[in-house]
Design an enzyme around this catalytic site. Structure first.
Site, PDB file in Angstrom:
ATOM      1  N   SER A 122       9.491  -1.298   1.928  1.00  0.00           N
ATOM      2  CA  SER A 122       9.912  -0.742   3.117  1.00  0.00           C
ATOM      3  C   SER A 122      10.890   0.517   2.581  1.00  0.00           C
ATOM      4  O   SER A 122      10.630   1.286   1.973  1.00  0.00           O
ATOM      5  CB  SER A 122      10.665  -1.659   3.992  1.00  0.00           C
ATOM      6  OG  SER A 122      11.137  -1.294   5.503  1.00  0.00           O
ATOM      7  N   ASP A 262       2.142  -3.604  11.100  1.00  0.00           N
ATOM      8  CA  ASP A 262       3.400  -3.181  10.383  1.00  0.00           C
ATOM      9  C   ASP A 262       3.926  -1.852  11.283  1.00  0.00           C
ATOM     10  O   ASP A 262       3.054  -0.928  12.005  1.00  0.00           O
ATOM     11  CB  ASP A 262       2.736  -2.578   9.018  1.00  0.00           C
ATOM     12  CG  ASP A 262       4.053  -2.564   8.208  1.00  0.00           C
ATOM     13  OD1 ASP A 262       5.141  -2.228   8.703  1.00  0.00           O
ATOM     14  OD2 ASP A 262       3.862  -2.778   7.116  1.00  0.00           O
ATOM     15  N   HIS A 289       5.201  -6.229   9.120  1.00  0.00           N
ATOM     16  CA  HIS A 289       6.183  -5.598   8.006  1.00  0.00           C
ATOM     17  C   HIS A 289       6.186  -6.461   6.715  1.00  0.00           C
ATOM     18  O   HIS A 289       6.998  -5.958   5.675  1.00  0.00           O
ATOM     19  CB  HIS A 289       7.235  -5.154   8.591  1.00  0.00           C
ATOM     20  CG  HIS A 289       8.075  -4.151   7.962  1.00  0.00           C
ATOM     21  ND1 HIS A 289       7.371  -2.885   7.567  1.00  0.00           N
ATOM     22  CD2 HIS A 289       9.229  -4.114   7.506  1.00  0.00           C
ATOM     23  CE1 HIS A 289       8.295  -2.253   7.142  1.00  0.00           C
ATOM     24  NE2 HIS A 289       9.542  -2.922   6.854  1.00  0.00           N
TER      25      HIS A 289
END
Length: 310
Positions: A122, A262, A289
């Site tokens: 991320s 995601d 995610h």
């Protein structure tokens, strides 16, 4: 974790004059960096922004399964590293450069800056991709997990998924955003519907993930400063962030990962695949995610094979 696994922790001094006080980066190593026969280590960067290493602890299995040393650390302002709540909202302080320099400092402190791989999840992938565009001499392989190539693409993805939420949930989100009542129980419950679909789809969230979000809630300085209020209202330093124009500078083999559900949808990672010369893209069909949590066995296999390939 095997009893024979060597685990060590430490702190690297990080000189940040603008902080106005001494700063340290806390790190944890799975494996023996002093072993001359060791494999090339993997340095893992957590997301958030404002989270910590805890939710990435399952990556230690890369050491167990492939004997690849794994280094995790808490970025400045987070977890066990130096906190700077007095700097909340200071967008001249909380910059991409601050975190790129911290990574460089840690690599040199651990004396691995001549030979290492990077894993960024991320926001950690955003740092890693930007860092890689400077062509650091010791970087050999790069993994960008659930990371967008730009924040505008991330926002577009998030709103696409938001439009698929139940109408009453969308209405609640809009109502409280317009009224600026973002701390209301109703708004938090509506946001949680999005998170359960697109952050982690497991019915019961693992303890490491719960602990991570507890640390973020305890000190949201970095999240507020870089991001803003939530995934839909990004008003911090990152609101216009993009690495797209520099992706062609990344020379090392790169693995891009995202999940079907995601917030980092395909269009948000496509620039990596199109512009990085040596790039492989794997999508996890049962994940959102956090594929390393949602599909851990396949995730470790994909990552382990990529890191082991010569």
């Amino acid at each position: 974790m095997s009893q024979s696994t060597k685990i060590s922790e430490g702190e690297a001094e990080y000189d940040v004059p603008a902080a106005g006080k001494p700063c340290k980066t806390w790190y944890k190593v799975f494996g023996d960096l002093e072993d001359p026969a060791r494999k090339r280590p993997l340095v893992a960067l957590h997301g958030g922004p404002g989270s910590c290493h805890i939710y990435l602890l399952s990556l230690a299995k890369i050491w167990e399964n492939y004997q690849i040393p794994v280094i995790m650390y808490d970025q400045i302002g987070n977890g066990n590293s130096t906190h700077l709540p007095e700097k909340v909202g200071d967008m001249s302080f909380w910059t991409e450069e601050l975190f790129r320099n911290e990574l460089d400092n840690l690599l040199r402190y651990l004396r691995i800056d001549g030979d290492y791989d990077l894993f960024g999840q991320s926001w950690g992938g955003m740092i890693s991709s930007a860092f890689a565009t400077y062509r650091p001499k010791g970087l050999k392989r790069l993994i960008l997990a659930d990371a967008p190539a730009s924040i505008p693409l991330w926002i577009k993805s998030a709103y696409k998924l938001r439009s698929e939420l139940p109408e009453e949930v969308q209405a609640t989100l809009t109502e409280h955003e317009e009224a600026k009542t973002l701390t209301s129980k109703e708004y938090e419950e509506a946001i949680s519907v999005f998170y359960k679909r697109h952050l982690c789809r497991l019915e019961i969230w693992p303890e490491e993930l719960i602990r991570t979000y507890a640390t973020l809630k305890n000190d949201p300085t970095v999240y507020i400063s870089l991001n803003g209020f939530n995934e839909f209202i990004i008003i911090g330093y990152l609101k216009d962030w993009s690495v797209i124009d520099d992706l062609h500078k990344i020379e090392v083999p790169t693995l891009v990962i995202n999940g079907k559900y995601d917030p980092t949808q395909d269009e948000a990672v496509l620039p990596f695949f199109e512009k990085i010369p040596k790039c492989k893209w794997v999508r996890f069909e049962e994940s959102s995610h956090l594929p390393h949590v949602e599909e851990p066995e396949r995730f470790l296999e994909v990552v382990g094979e990529f890191l082991s390939y010569e």
